[in-house]
Design a protein around this motif. Sequence first.
Motif, PDB file in Angstrom:
ATOM      1  N   ALA A   7       0.882  -1.166   0.000  1.00  0.00           N
ATOM      2  CA  ALA A   7       0.000   0.000   0.000  1.00  0.00           C
ATOM      3  C   ALA A   7       0.920   1.216   0.000  1.00  0.00           C
ATOM      4  O   ALA A   7       1.776   1.358   0.873  1.00  0.00           O
ATOM      5  N   ARG A   8       0.765   2.051  -1.030  1.00  0.00           N
ATOM      6  CA  ARG A   8       1.602   3.250  -1.165  1.00  0.00           C
ATOM      7  C   ARG A   8       0.737   4.466  -0.876  1.00  0.00           C
ATOM      8  O   ARG A   8      -0.285   4.681  -1.535  1.00  0.00           O
ATOM      9  N   ILE A   9       1.170   5.250   0.092  1.00  0.00           N
ATOM     10  CA  ILE A   9       0.493   6.498   0.416  1.00  0.00           C
ATOM     11  C   ILE A   9       1.444   7.614   0.019  1.00  0.00           C
ATOM     12  O   ILE A   9       2.444   7.865   0.698  1.00  0.00           O
ATOM     13  N   GLU A  10       1.143   8.223  -1.113  1.00  0.00           N
ATOM     14  CA  GLU A  10       2.038   9.230  -1.668  1.00  0.00           C
ATOM     15  C   GLU A  10       1.584  10.626  -1.267  1.00  0.00           C
ATOM     16  O   GLU A  10       0.403  10.964  -1.352  1.00  0.00           O
ATOM     17  N   HIS A  11       2.558  11.422  -0.843  1.00  0.00           N
ATOM     18  CA  HIS A  11       2.297  12.799  -0.436  1.00  0.00           C
ATOM     19  C   HIS A  11       2.498  13.731  -1.627  1.00  0.00           C
ATOM     20  O   HIS A  11       3.092  13.357  -2.633  1.00  0.00           O
ATOM     21  N   ALA A  12       2.034  14.952  -1.499  1.00  0.00           N
ATOM     22  CA  ALA A  12       2.103  15.927  -2.588  1.00  0.00           C
ATOM     23  C   ALA A  12       3.532  16.170  -3.065  1.00  0.00           C
ATOM     24  O   ALA A  12       3.760  16.437  -4.241  1.00  0.00           O
ATOM     25  N   ASP A  13       4.513  16.052  -2.188  1.00  0.00           N
ATOM     26  CA  ASP A  13       5.905  16.304  -2.581  1.00  0.00           C
ATOM     27  C   ASP A  13       6.563  15.088  -3.258  1.00  0.00           C
ATOM     28  O   ASP A  13       7.729  15.119  -3.623  1.00  0.00           O
TER      29      ASP A  13
END
Length: 128
Positions: free
Chosen positions: A23-29
């Motif tokens: 599960a990848r939780i990608e942030h805006a940066d």
Amino acid sequence: MQISLDNPASAPQPLSPYYSQVARIEHADGSALLFVSGQIAEGATLTEQTRGVFETLTALLEAHGGGLADVVNIRTYLTDISKLDEYGAVRREFLTGTPPTSMTFEAARLFRPEALVEVEVVAAVPAR
């Protein structure tokens, strides 16, 4: 924030179609948290299985631009806690930097009857 679930083609495939390995939780940066499902591996001994588990974890993390150096939490399930030193010796071969936060449990049995160890990790991956 964007969430995606994945079974990377470049890594060993899951033993069941009923879960995703990452599960990848990608942030805006562009940085991301990776939650990697518990992994087991083939082998006759705890050492062989542990080595296989860490090789699979490496492949899964690399498929998402990370590596074992990015691991911030590790959870280990052993069917025989008295073999913690044997597991730990292999773990230290793969996790060579500052150790992540950690929990280790003894479990009566795991997903497959022949499994002696199962390991899940959380990694904080910098932006690509």
